[in-house]
Design an enzyme around this catalytic site. Structure first.
Site, PDB file in Angstrom:
ATOM      1  N   GLU A   1      13.926 -23.823 -11.289  1.00  0.00           N
ATOM      2  CA  GLU A   1      13.700 -22.276 -11.168  1.00  0.00           C
ATOM      3  C   GLU A   1      14.909 -21.458 -11.655  1.00  0.00           C
ATOM      4  O   GLU A   1      14.747 -20.344 -12.140  1.00  0.00           O
ATOM      5  CB  GLU A   1      13.086 -22.040  -9.617  1.00  0.00           C
ATOM      6  CG  GLU A   1      13.052 -20.567  -9.317  1.00  0.00           C
ATOM      7  CD  GLU A   1      11.800 -19.938 -10.268  1.00  0.00           C
ATOM      8  OE1 GLU A   1      11.078 -20.522 -11.043  1.00  0.00           O
ATOM      9  OE2 GLU A   1      11.559 -18.656 -10.160  1.00  0.00           O
TER      10      GLU A   1
ATOM     11  N   ARG B   1       3.620   0.749  -7.313  1.00  0.00           N
ATOM     12  CA  ARG B   1       3.533  -0.257  -6.369  1.00  0.00           C
ATOM     13  C   ARG B   1       2.418  -1.297  -6.579  1.00  0.00           C
ATOM     14  O   ARG B   1       2.364  -2.198  -5.756  1.00  0.00           O
ATOM     15  CB  ARG B   1       3.474   0.323  -5.057  1.00  0.00           C
ATOM     16  CG  ARG B   1       4.704   1.154  -4.878  1.00  0.00           C
ATOM     17  CD  ARG B   1       4.545   1.963  -3.464  1.00  0.00           C
ATOM     18  NE  ARG B   1       4.308   1.126  -2.310  1.00  0.00           N
ATOM     19  CZ  ARG B   1       5.097   0.459  -1.688  1.00  0.00           C
ATOM     20  NH1 ARG B   1       6.506   0.592  -1.997  1.00  0.00           N
ATOM     21  NH2 ARG B   1       4.727  -0.438  -0.739  1.00  0.00           N
TER      22      ARG B   1
ATOM     23  N   HIS C   1      20.570 -39.726 -18.264  1.00  0.00           N
ATOM     24  CA  HIS C   1      19.773 -40.267 -19.263  1.00  0.00           C
ATOM     25  C   HIS C   1      19.719 -39.328 -20.367  1.00  0.00           C
ATOM     26  O   HIS C   1      18.665 -39.117 -21.161  1.00  0.00           O
ATOM     27  CB  HIS C   1      18.467 -40.504 -18.646  1.00  0.00           C
ATOM     28  CG  HIS C   1      18.235 -41.544 -17.391  1.00  0.00           C
ATOM     29  ND1 HIS C   1      18.513 -42.799 -17.613  1.00  0.00           N
ATOM     30  CD2 HIS C   1      18.442 -41.341 -16.223  1.00  0.00           C
ATOM     31  CE1 HIS C   1      18.679 -43.364 -16.669  1.00  0.00           C
ATOM     32  NE2 HIS C   1      18.866 -42.568 -15.522  1.00  0.00           N
TER      33      HIS C   1
ATOM     34  N   LYS D   1      14.728 -18.751 -14.495  1.00  0.00           N
ATOM     35  CA  LYS D   1      15.165 -17.428 -14.234  1.00  0.00           C
ATOM     36  C   LYS D   1      16.265 -17.078 -15.409  1.00  0.00           C
ATOM     37  O   LYS D   1      16.200 -16.026 -15.864  1.00  0.00           O
ATOM     38  CB  LYS D   1      15.567 -17.350 -12.820  1.00  0.00           C
ATOM     39  CG  LYS D   1      15.321 -16.031 -11.949  1.00  0.00           C
ATOM     40  CD  LYS D   1      13.958 -16.005 -11.530  1.00  0.00           C
ATOM     41  CE  LYS D   1      12.774 -16.293 -12.228  1.00  0.00           C
ATOM     42  NZ  LYS D   1      11.474 -16.471 -11.765  1.00  0.00           N
TER      43      LYS D   1
ATOM     44  N   GLU E   1      14.722 -16.633 -19.058  1.00  0.00           N
ATOM     45  CA  GLU E   1      13.686 -15.663 -19.312  1.00  0.00           C
ATOM     46  C   GLU E   1      14.157 -14.010 -19.391  1.00  0.00           C
ATOM     47  O   GLU E   1      13.730 -13.452 -20.099  1.00  0.00           O
ATOM     48  CB  GLU E   1      12.496 -15.691 -18.477  1.00  0.00           C
ATOM     49  CG  GLU E   1      12.701 -15.432 -17.146  1.00  0.00           C
ATOM     50  CD  GLU E   1      11.319 -15.451 -16.081  1.00  0.00           C
ATOM     51  OE1 GLU E   1      10.312 -15.288 -16.945  1.00  0.00           O
ATOM     52  OE2 GLU E   1      11.407 -15.847 -15.025  1.00  0.00           O
TER      53      GLU E   1
ATOM     54  N   LYS F   1       3.726 -10.124 -17.501  1.00  0.00           N
ATOM     55  CA  LYS F   1       3.892 -10.232 -16.288  1.00  0.00           C
ATOM     56  C   LYS F   1       2.630 -11.223 -15.733  1.00  0.00           C
ATOM     57  O   LYS F   1       2.801 -12.219 -14.833  1.00  0.00           O
ATOM     58  CB  LYS F   1       3.553  -8.916 -15.235  1.00  0.00           C
ATOM     59  CG  LYS F   1       3.629  -9.238 -13.871  1.00  0.00           C
ATOM     60  CD  LYS F   1       4.960  -9.736 -13.275  1.00  0.00           C
ATOM     61  CE  LYS F   1       4.869 -10.210 -11.911  1.00  0.00           C
ATOM     62  NZ  LYS F   1       5.760 -11.140 -11.570  1.00  0.00           N
TER      63      LYS F   1
ATOM     64  N   TRP G   1      -3.686  -1.950  -1.444  1.00  0.00           N
ATOM     65  CA  TRP G   1      -3.189  -3.292  -1.919  1.00  0.00           C
ATOM     66  C   TRP G   1      -4.038  -4.340  -0.796  1.00  0.00           C
ATOM     67  O   TRP G   1      -3.340  -4.557   0.347  1.00  0.00           O
ATOM     68  CB  TRP G   1      -1.979  -3.663  -2.099  1.00  0.00           C
ATOM     69  CG  TRP G   1      -1.379  -5.009  -2.392  1.00  0.00           C
ATOM     70  CD1 TRP G   1      -0.989  -6.016  -1.642  1.00  0.00           C
ATOM     71  CD2 TRP G   1      -1.125  -5.649  -3.690  1.00  0.00           C
ATOM     72  NE1 TRP G   1      -0.845  -7.008  -2.160  1.00  0.00           N
ATOM     73  CE2 TRP G   1      -0.873  -6.828  -3.472  1.00  0.00           C
ATOM     74  CE3 TRP G   1      -1.155  -5.154  -5.086  1.00  0.00           C
ATOM     75  CZ2 TRP G   1      -0.171  -7.747  -4.638  1.00  0.00           C
ATOM     76  CZ3 TRP G   1      -0.779  -5.817  -6.200  1.00  0.00           C
ATOM     77  CH2 TRP G   1      -0.643  -7.140  -5.917  1.00  0.00           C
TER      78      TRP G   1
ATOM     79  N   ASN H   1      -0.317   1.161   6.455  1.00  0.00           N
ATOM     80  CA  ASN H   1       0.436   0.020   5.639  1.00  0.00           C
ATOM     81  C   ASN H   1       0.680  -0.880   6.988  1.00  0.00           C
ATOM     82  O   ASN H   1       1.383  -0.611   7.821  1.00  0.00           O
ATOM     83  CB  ASN H   1       1.485   0.529   4.895  1.00  0.00           C
ATOM     84  CG  ASN H   1       1.445   1.478   3.834  1.00  0.00           C
ATOM     85  OD1 ASN H   1      -0.009   1.553   3.399  1.00  0.00           O
ATOM     86  ND2 ASN H   1       2.219   2.034   3.152  1.00  0.00           N
ATOM     87  N   GLY H   2       0.584  -2.246   6.678  1.00  0.00           N
ATOM     88  CA  GLY H   2       1.132  -3.289   7.421  1.00  0.00           C
ATOM     89  C   GLY H   2      -0.123  -4.163   7.892  1.00  0.00           C
ATOM     90  O   GLY H   2      -1.075  -4.262   7.353  1.00  0.00           O
TER      91      GLY H   2
ATOM     92  N   CYS I   1       0.869  -1.251  -0.042  1.00  0.00           N
ATOM     93  CA  CYS I   1      -0.089   0.040   0.137  1.00  0.00           C
ATOM     94  C   CYS I   1       0.855   1.217  -0.038  1.00  0.00           C
ATOM     95  O   CYS I   1       2.232   1.154   0.241  1.00  0.00           O
ATOM     96  CB  CYS I   1      -0.865   0.010   1.314  1.00  0.00           C
ATOM     97  SG  CYS I   1      -1.917  -1.335   1.413  1.00  0.00           S
TER      98      CYS I   1
END
Ligand code: M6R
Length: 611
Positions: free
Chosen positions: A482, A27, A505, A486, A489, A606, A74, A98-99, A2
């Site tokens: 992963e 944000r 293999h 990363k 991409e 995204k 948010w 915020n929090g 937020c």
């Protein structure tokens, strides 16, 4: 997450607040609002959706007044809506926050017993009620805010105005950022520097526990003990774009470094160490239902699918329940076997990925119970789910997922402990031990981030490689997947992730002296460690270059590898959280050194909302 902005001076505050909030749009948010004080009157305007909705309302009927606070929300508690948007008010008080207030449920119960009525589903509204009570007890606004925060457990950046005290903003912070912007005859507050940069470059960063009283003429700061303190004023020379990225060159880099905080936010309020249990707000699976489950089907794509593979290890080990991890794009076009004793878990950062959503709907339609692990409350996935575990990572802007992945891993671990307790496969003591491991993770991430210089050296040496291989065994297999995703991409280097045992293999044929092989080789679990050493020998025998991610105290693999990246040793099931971070940094630095658009790599979006 937020955003907060506040203004006190001689100008109309509403347009300044809206323009400050616009600077925080990057944000991410789902609703916004402002509260303006004018001659003992509080005017609040709020709107769901884009800031232009709020702006239209403000322009149509501008609240007058030279002091006000604003917020972009948010959602974490309560869906995105006008009622849940900040500022929240009670009687003469308006707050933005915020929090997360961890004990908001018990506080709400106490306040309701005193006759308070709540008008939103948020945790934040509790602040307005508590402060109002303190004012009615005869306290001045700063003391009323102090009195309220003493009752609250959790994190906050909080700004408060009161119609009965119309010349000052009181703000305070604990584990969420808050800055003060200083200027002649006017002052500002904000959660982030970009919100105030067009008005001033003289910024004071508030410290933990600080409380500031902000008027048009001056700013007074007090520490947690209530003593006046001086905090240095810094001249900020960032461009607006640099400010949005918090001084980092790219959002991805900022998000990698945000992971200690992001993971702490995933854990916050959920670990019941004394009881050896996990609390998920809104959890609606009865013990009978959990005991009757015969299978979990995880549905996800990309990075979220990798976290699902790690989650399989966690849930099967701790809750002894079979888990299948399905690529959502495949599941939706099969004729999958789904029964009412199955739990379908959709994992998604955005909550909008078309394939995951379709697969999730399919599983639900065929009778499975539907749960989402998601970063965006109110997203399609959370609306479809019967129950959601939010990862609370905050908005992720870089296309390459980083903090979304590690927070998903931590959420899955919490879930595994919860299911283990409910199914009786974990004793209280065992659950306490697992939760203790979790409490150590944010600190360990801070530690592992210190490997960045070593990772950069590796990146420089291999930035022109054509191919990379990533190997991991057991819980490190998804980390290898992963790491490869990363790298490919954002650097556009061809990279493959493999389970170590699969090397013989096929992929072994690729190995020659030009092939860097990243081997993720923590000492635990021991069986995986012993076997991955065999893989390292095989790579060396063919001239491949070994880059090993190893435990801090590991001399054995260090003696075999060409390059080592040392990381703090975590327990076997949580080690993926730690071991992934050097791989994120490796991908980042290789891509950056190659001059690529790190945050918006070619051909990628995204949120993949189409098939
Ligand atoms: O929002 P989701 O988690 O559902 O997104 C899934 C994938 O599209 C996403 O993880 C993608 O693979 C990322 N670009 C990986 O960095």
């Amino acid at each position: 997450m937020c955003g907060i902005v506040g203004y006190v001076g001689d100008k109309e505050s509403a347009p300044i607040l809206v323009s400050g909030l616009k600077k925080l749009e990057y944000r991410g948010y789902d609703s916004a609002g402002v509260a303006v004080v004018n001659r003992n009157q509080l005017n609040v305007v709020r709107a769901t959706g884009k800031l232009r909705n709020l702006e239209n309302r403000v322009v149509a009927d501008q609240p007058q007044g030279n002091i006000g606070i604003g917020h972009t929300r948010w959602a974490t508690h309560g869906r995105p809506s006008d009622e849940n948007a900040h500022p929240h008010t009670y009687k003469n008080v308006a707050v933005v926050h915020n929090g997360i207030i961890e004990n908001h449920l018990s506080l709400k119960t106490q306040l309701r017993a005193k006759g308070h009525v709540f008008s939103s589903e948020t945790d934040t509204e509790v602040f307005a009620h508590l402060i109002s009570d303190e004012l009615e007890a005869g306290k001045e606004l700063p003391d009323a805010v102090r009195g309220a925060i003493e009752q609250v457990k959790g994190t906050y950046a909080l700004a408060v105005v009161s119609a009965t005290d119309p010349h000052r903003i009181v703000c305070t912070k604990n584990a969420s950022p808050m800055v003060l912007g200083l200027s002649e005859g006017q002052n500002f507050i904000a959660s982030d520097v970009p919100a105030v940069l067009e008005h001033t470059r003289d910024i004071v960063y508030m410290e933990e526990g600080d409380l500031a009283i902000v008027t048009a003429a001056k700013v007074d700061i007090f520490n947690r003990q209530g003593h006046p303190v001086n905090r240095a004023t810094r001249r900020i020379d960032w461009t607006p774009m640099m400010a949005e990225k918090g001084g980092y060159k790219h959002f991805m880099h900022k998000e990698i470094w945000e992971q200690p905080r992001a993971v702490a936010d995933t854990l916050r309020g959920r670990m019941l160490l004394t009881e050896g249990d996990v609390h998920f707000e809104g959890w609606n699976l009865t013990p009978e239902k959990v005991r009757s489950l015969s299978k979990i089907t995880i549905l996800a794509c990309g990075t979220s699918w990798h976290s699902g593979v790690a989650g399989k290890h966690m849930i099967e080990t701790l809750a002894r329940l079979p888990v299948e991890v399905e690529l959502a794009s495949e599941f939706r076009y099969r004729d999958p076997i789904v029964e009412s004793s199955h739990l379908a878990i959709a994992i998604s950062q955005s909550g909008e990925t078309a394939d995951t959503l379709a697969a999730f709907k399919e599983a639900k339609a065929r009778g499975a119970t539907a749960m989402a692990i998601c970063n965006v409350i109110g997203s399609a996935m959370t609306r479809e789910a019967e129950f959601s575990v939010l990862t609370n990572a905050g908005p992720e802007i870089g296309v390459a997922s980083t903090k979304a992945f590690t927070t998903q891993l931590v959420a899955l671990y919490l879930l595994a402990v919860k299911l283990g307790r409910m199914r009786g496969t974990l004793s209280v003591a065992a659950a306490q031990e697992h939760l203790t491991h979790l409490t150590e993770i944010p600190k360990m991430i801070e530690e592992v981030l210190k490997c960045e210089p070593a990772v950069k050296r590796v990146a420089r040496e291999f930035m022109n490689s054509q191919d990379f291989l990533f190997l991991g065994r057991g819980p490190m297999h998804p980390v290898a997947l992963e790491g490869a995703l990363k790298l490919k991409e954002i650097s556009y280097i061809h990279a493959e992730g493999y389970a170590g045992g699969e090397m013989k293999h096929g992929p072994i044929a690729l190995i020659d002296e030009k092939m860097p092989v990243v081997v993720i080789a923590p000492k635990k679990p021991h069986v995986a460690y012993e076997k991955i050493i065999g893989n390292i020998e095989e790579v060396r025998a063919r001239g491949g270059k070994v880059i090993a991610v190893i435990d801090e105290d590991d001399d054995q693999v260090a003696g075999l590898a060409d390059h080592v990246i040392r990381v703090p040793a975590a327990c076997a099931l949580l080690a993926p959280v730690i071991a992934t971070i050097p791989l994120q940094l490796l991908a980042y630095h290789v891509a950056e050194m190659r001059g690529n658009d790190v945050d918006q790599p070619r051909n990628l979006a995204k949120s993949v909302t189409v098939e």
